[in-house]
Write an enzyme that holds these catalytic residues in place. Structure first.
Site, mmCIF file in Angstrom:
data_model
loop_
_atom_site.group_PDB
_atom_site.id
_atom_site.type_symbol
_atom_site.label_atom_id
_atom_site.label_comp_id
_atom_site.label_asym_id
_atom_site.label_seq_id
_atom_site.Cartn_x
_atom_site.Cartn_y
_atom_site.Cartn_z
ATOM 1 N N ASN A 157 90.684 -13.541 57.057
ATOM 2 C CA ASN A 157 90.845 -14.270 58.322
ATOM 3 C C ASN A 157 92.329 -14.556 58.503
ATOM 4 O O ASN A 157 92.878 -15.425 57.840
ATOM 5 C CB ASN A 157 90.031 -15.571 58.263
ATOM 6 C CG ASN A 157 90.238 -16.440 59.497
ATOM 7 O OD1 ASN A 157 90.842 -16.002 60.473
ATOM 8 N ND2 ASN A 157 89.735 -17.667 59.456
ATOM 9 N N TRP A 158 92.960 -13.796 59.390
ATOM 10 C CA TRP A 158 94.415 -13.924 59.564
ATOM 11 C C TRP A 158 94.787 -15.174 60.361
ATOM 12 O O TRP A 158 95.961 -15.502 60.470
ATOM 13 C CB TRP A 158 94.972 -12.686 60.262
ATOM 14 C CG TRP A 158 94.833 -11.403 59.484
ATOM 15 C CD1 TRP A 158 94.226 -11.225 58.253
ATOM 16 C CD2 TRP A 158 95.330 -10.116 59.867
ATOM 17 N NE1 TRP A 158 94.314 -9.916 57.868
ATOM 18 C CE2 TRP A 158 94.987 -9.204 58.840
ATOM 19 C CE3 TRP A 158 96.024 -9.639 60.980
ATOM 20 C CZ2 TRP A 158 95.318 -7.851 58.893
ATOM 21 C CZ3 TRP A 158 96.357 -8.291 61.041
ATOM 22 C CH2 TRP A 158 96.008 -7.409 60.005
ATOM 23 N N LYS A 159 93.813 -15.806 60.977
ATOM 24 C CA LYS A 159 94.069 -16.979 61.838
ATOM 25 C C LYS A 159 95.138 -16.603 62.881
ATOM 26 O O LYS A 159 95.185 -15.448 63.301
ATOM 27 C CB LYS A 159 94.432 -18.191 60.987
ATOM 28 C CG LYS A 159 93.361 -18.439 59.899
ATOM 29 C CD LYS A 159 93.483 -19.739 59.190
ATOM 30 C CE LYS A 159 92.348 -19.854 58.163
ATOM 31 N NZ LYS A 159 92.370 -21.120 57.442
ATOM 32 N N HIS A 168 84.115 -21.533 62.588
ATOM 33 C CA HIS A 168 85.104 -21.886 61.557
ATOM 34 C C HIS A 168 85.444 -23.369 61.693
ATOM 35 O O HIS A 168 85.481 -23.900 62.812
ATOM 36 C CB HIS A 168 86.355 -21.022 61.720
ATOM 37 C CG HIS A 168 87.294 -21.157 60.563
ATOM 38 N ND1 HIS A 168 88.148 -22.213 60.431
ATOM 39 C CD2 HIS A 168 87.473 -20.390 59.453
ATOM 40 C CE1 HIS A 168 88.835 -22.083 59.294
ATOM 41 N NE2 HIS A 168 88.442 -20.980 58.694
ATOM 42 N N GLU A 203 88.124 -24.881 61.660
ATOM 43 C CA GLU A 203 89.247 -25.160 62.573
ATOM 44 C C GLU A 203 88.773 -25.136 64.027
ATOM 45 O O GLU A 203 89.257 -25.912 64.852
ATOM 46 C CB GLU A 203 90.384 -24.144 62.323
ATOM 47 C CG GLU A 203 91.107 -24.455 61.016
ATOM 48 C CD GLU A 203 91.689 -23.255 60.295
ATOM 49 O OE1 GLU A 203 91.852 -22.183 60.907
ATOM 50 O OE2 GLU A 203 91.967 -23.388 59.083
ATOM 51 N N GLU A 242 82.662 -22.833 53.487
ATOM 52 C CA GLU A 242 84.079 -23.185 53.358
ATOM 53 C C GLU A 242 84.209 -24.711 53.353
ATOM 54 O O GLU A 242 84.212 -25.329 54.434
ATOM 55 C CB GLU A 242 84.883 -22.624 54.538
ATOM 56 C CG GLU A 242 84.890 -21.118 54.622
ATOM 57 C CD GLU A 242 86.114 -20.606 55.377
ATOM 58 O OE1 GLU A 242 86.809 -19.762 54.823
ATOM 59 O OE2 GLU A 242 86.378 -21.067 56.493
ATOM 60 N N GLY A 278 93.340 -24.024 52.897
ATOM 61 C CA GLY A 278 94.787 -24.095 53.041
ATOM 62 C C GLY A 278 95.446 -25.170 52.192
ATOM 63 O O GLY A 278 96.610 -25.504 52.408
ATOM 64 N N SER A 303 91.078 -21.457 49.845
ATOM 65 C CA SER A 303 92.084 -21.189 48.809
ATOM 66 C C SER A 303 91.639 -20.111 47.820
ATOM 67 O O SER A 303 91.893 -20.231 46.618
ATOM 68 C CB SER A 303 92.478 -22.481 48.087
ATOM 69 O OG SER A 303 93.058 -23.394 49.004
ATOM 70 N N GLY A 346 91.873 -16.808 53.726
ATOM 71 C CA GLY A 346 92.864 -17.134 54.745
ATOM 72 C C GLY A 346 94.238 -16.657 54.308
ATOM 73 O O GLY A 346 94.567 -15.473 54.378
ATOM 74 N N GLY A 347 95.046 -17.592 53.809
ATOM 75 C CA GLY A 347 96.452 -17.336 53.471
ATOM 76 C C GLY A 347 96.681 -16.062 52.667
ATOM 77 O O GLY A 347 97.574 -15.270 52.992
#
Ligand code: 13P
Length: 261
Positions: free
Chosen positions: A12-14, A102, A104, A174, A180, A220, A241-242
């Protein structure tokens, strides 16, 4: 992970990478991930909307078997929804997986379980697979309400779906406090929640759907913690993510089985 369920590792590149940077990243991934990996693991990347066409073109031209994904969708088919993108538009771009709900989106854009349910239906209706996200906050976990919260999110988000649709979809667990932050759920705690999710699916949609549904862990995820997470019996994949923004890290996550103890 169960032998019957194909693992799914998703990036997930956000809101990261313009379309030129996206092209570079998928080209690096195309080199770093090989045939043996695709034979063992499904891989998806979820770039921002503006990158989808470029990434689709690279994947197609180079015949890279990475599935294209999106990060959300609008539930309506078309019309006066300024700024939104419909599921059928995504399907037309060869998108296979769409993340819905998600944390977010839930937190920053006030998406409710009913909204997530409508989006999941739209994704299924357009012939794609939803990745339905659930997860508790730190307060909810500290207060002993983590399982209740996740049960509530599942009930609302999956309401009215058919058992065979459930069998094909993906749930991403999640925990909000692990996203993050560098904090990962202990593999045993993540397993416990993923097992709980599978039981909830079984209770509502039957044993067959519960055995087939794929459950990802997210929060993470890094190359170093993936093997142990993936060794848990109810964790079938990762929503990253990251670490998915770095081709080497993401490729090492995809290759977790080579590092499994
Ligand atoms: P991080 O891997 O950066 O914690 O993000 C997790 C996530 O939200 C994936 O959807």
């Amino acid at each position: 992970m169960s032998a019957d369920r194909r693992p799914l590792i998703s990036g997930n590149w956000k809101m990261n990478h313009n379309h030129l940077e996206a092209i570079q990243l998928v080209q690096k991934l195309a080199y770093a991930i090989d045939r043996d990996d695709y034979a063992a693991v499904d891989v998806s990347v979820h770039p921002p909307f503006t990158d989808l066409r470029s990434v689709q073109t690279v994947l197609q031209a180079d015949q890279v078997p990475i599935f294209l994904g999106a990060q959300t969708t609008q539930e309506a088919e078309r019309g006066a929804f300024t700024g939104e993108v419909s599921a059928s538009m995504l399907a037309k771009l060869d998108v296979s997986y769409v993340i819905v709900g998600h944390s977010e989106r839930r937190e920053l854009f006030a998406e409710s379980d009913a909204d997530v349910n409508a989006k999941a239906r739209a994704v299924l209706g357009a012939g794609m697979t939803p990745i339905v996200c659930v997860g508790e906050t730190l307060d909810e976990r500290a207060g002993g309400r983590a399982e209740a919260r996740v049960t509530q999110q599942l009930t609302g988000s999956l309401s009215g779906l058919k058992a065979d649709a459930i069998a094909d979809l993906v749930i991403a667990y999640e925990p909000v406090w692990a996203i993050g932050t560098g904090e990962t759920a202990m593999p045993a705690d993540a397993q416990q929640m993923c097992s709980h999710i599978r039981s909830c699916i079984g209770a509502t949609f039957g044993a067959e759907a519960a055995a087939a549904v794929r459950i990802q862990y997210g929060g993470s995820v890094k190359p170093g913690n993936t093997p142990e997470l993936m060794a848990q019996p109810d964790i079938d994949g990762a929503l990253v993510g990251g670490a998915s923004l770095d081709a080497d890290d993401f490729a090492r996550i995809v290759k977790y089985r080579l590092y499994q103890v």
